[in-house]
Scaffold this active site. Sequence first.
Site, PDB file in Angstrom:
ATOM      1  N   GLU A 292      33.530  32.776  38.879  1.00  0.00           N
ATOM      2  CA  GLU A 292      34.073  32.176  37.657  1.00  0.00           C
ATOM      3  C   GLU A 292      35.457  31.703  38.065  1.00  0.00           C
ATOM      4  O   GLU A 292      36.385  32.503  38.200  1.00  0.00           O
ATOM      5  CB  GLU A 292      34.097  33.216  36.542  1.00  0.00           C
ATOM      6  CG  GLU A 292      34.254  32.592  35.171  1.00  0.00           C
ATOM      7  CD  GLU A 292      35.660  32.726  34.652  1.00  0.00           C
ATOM      8  OE1 GLU A 292      36.428  31.738  34.830  1.00  0.00           O
ATOM      9  OE2 GLU A 292      35.987  33.766  34.086  1.00  0.00           O
ATOM     10  N   CYS A 326      41.252  31.173  31.668  1.00  0.00           N
ATOM     11  CA  CYS A 326      40.584  30.046  32.342  1.00  0.00           C
ATOM     12  C   CYS A 326      39.978  29.077  31.341  1.00  0.00           C
ATOM     13  O   CYS A 326      39.606  27.964  31.710  1.00  0.00           O
ATOM     14  CB  CYS A 326      39.463  30.560  33.235  1.00  0.00           C
ATOM     15  SG  CYS A 326      40.076  31.493  34.603  1.00  0.00           S
TER      16      CYS A 326
HETATM   17  C1  SIN Z   1      39.058  34.070  31.998  1.00  0.00           C
HETATM   18  O1  SIN Z   1      40.143  33.625  31.719  1.00  0.00           O
HETATM   19  O2  SIN Z   1      38.660  34.050  33.172  1.00  0.00           O
HETATM   20  C2  SIN Z   1      38.141  34.689  30.989  1.00  0.00           C
HETATM   21  C3  SIN Z   1      38.440  34.302  29.613  1.00  0.00           C
HETATM   22  C4  SIN Z   1      37.517  34.942  28.605  1.00  0.00           C
HETATM   23  O3  SIN Z   1      36.592  35.698  28.931  1.00  0.00           O
HETATM   24  O4  SIN Z   1      37.707  34.648  27.438  1.00  0.00           O
END
Ligand code: SIN
Length: 518
Positions: A292, A326
């Site tokens: 991810e 992210c």
């Molecule tokens: C992430 O920022 O990698 C995950 C964000 C989320 O699960 O909401």
Amino acid sequence: MPFRPVYSLLLKPPLRSLSPSVSFYRMASSQAAARFGLKDSSLIKTQGLIDGKWLDAKDGSTILVTNPATNEELGTIPEMGLAETKEAIDAAAKAFPSWSKTTAKARHDILMKFYALMNEHHEDLSRIITLENGKTLAEGKGENTYSASFMEWFAEEALRTYGEQIPSPLPGVRNVVIKQPVGVVAILTPWNFPSAMITRKLGAALAAGCTTVIKPPPETPFSALALAELARRAGVPDGVINMVTTEKNVRDVGKEMCESKIVKKVSFTGSTPVAKLLAGMAATTLKKVSFEAGGNAPFIVFDDADLDEAIAGAVICKFRSSGQTCVCANRIYVHSGIYAEFASRLAEKVASFKVGNGLEESTTHGPLIHGRAVEKVSRHIDDAVSKGAQILVGGKAVPNSNFFNPTILSDVPADALLNQEETFGPLAALVKFETEDEVIKLANATDVGLAGYFFSRDVGRAWRVAEKLEVGMVGINTGLLSQSVIPFGGIKESGLGREGGHGIAEYMNEKLMVFGGI
Ligand code: SIN
């Protein structure tokens, strides 16, 4: 980035009998526990975990962990390296035969106990998140709830790892597919969700019957270590979860996790460049991977949107965790017909934010994780302003701290750096557009594709735009996607695989059995 002295000369190797170093370790550990001010101070662990034993680094070196809101010391953790990583992998391999043979119901029950413990210790776990990451206590609580929900979800998924029977065209033949855990899994997680990024992977791995070696981030290790402690209390056997803490030795540790023949899968959340590096290493043994990686989310407001909803959506989507997720909006495209109203109402809202220590009730937004993050936001603002963007609110870091005033830039030009790179900070960049085709082209003009959002009340447009956005996840009239039940993940250079939802499949191999002569 805060100064991180290495207290390698202070902490000694693992201790077998009472000695000065035992008492030194106990003192360091109890001082750290006191700094967190928890109801259950035994949740603060200042050692790594290998084969059920809490251990220091073999050479005694340590990493200093600080609170990004105050830059004050929270505690130290071991600077482990290659030798400890190999031991952790061996421990996970040793635990695999028995853990993989437990019934799905047994694993379900242990994960539900883990879930219950995360809820029972909600206040303490949320406080640890806030102290080490900086997000507000409300966000820390939100994260613990989100994090625990992965344990509940994957407990239930353990029970649903059905195989299938496939009718054969051949006489006297029966085809059956069963699912088996892949084996030892290496897990590498980021600091922006110190707890939830662990449970999203660990829950799936444990439910599938895999054993694990986890490398938590050096900025926020205490949430991970507290989870390891709760896992033990929930009945997860020794060796099933191993935790190797490291900062300087991260290259050696990461390489071993990716290249070891014993490890059968690597799961990573973090930046795209690091995902590519790990992918190359994991390719040496062709192991399974889930990545991810980075995003650069477009957030589009059409002129038929409900503006109240769009502004509320932009606030949560852009400024959640001070912009350090992210899936945060990175580029906000607003139709020219509503641009002025949207910009001034969003600016009014953002000007009312209160930046501060996440433990204070009045704080709406906490600090960034470290100085490097602050510098990146400044660099993106300076670049955009030098190319013609205007600052509507904020625009500056708070001197000598990790705080950055939430910022809105208007009229951001297409060639601004922030259109290409994820800012990962509290900077909302507004760009004006005229047509649907134009904005879809702008939104897709990036190498990554994790999340995208748009606001429109037109159902035809909603289908069209959702289908055309080159992302793994689309929010339509919402700025918040994250839930444990959804397939979370991206396309293009945002990663491989899906987490949450049916993500347990990423931790299992399908095995075909063809029965003949029936
Ligand atoms: C992430 O920022 O990698 C995950 C964000 C989320 O699960 O909401």
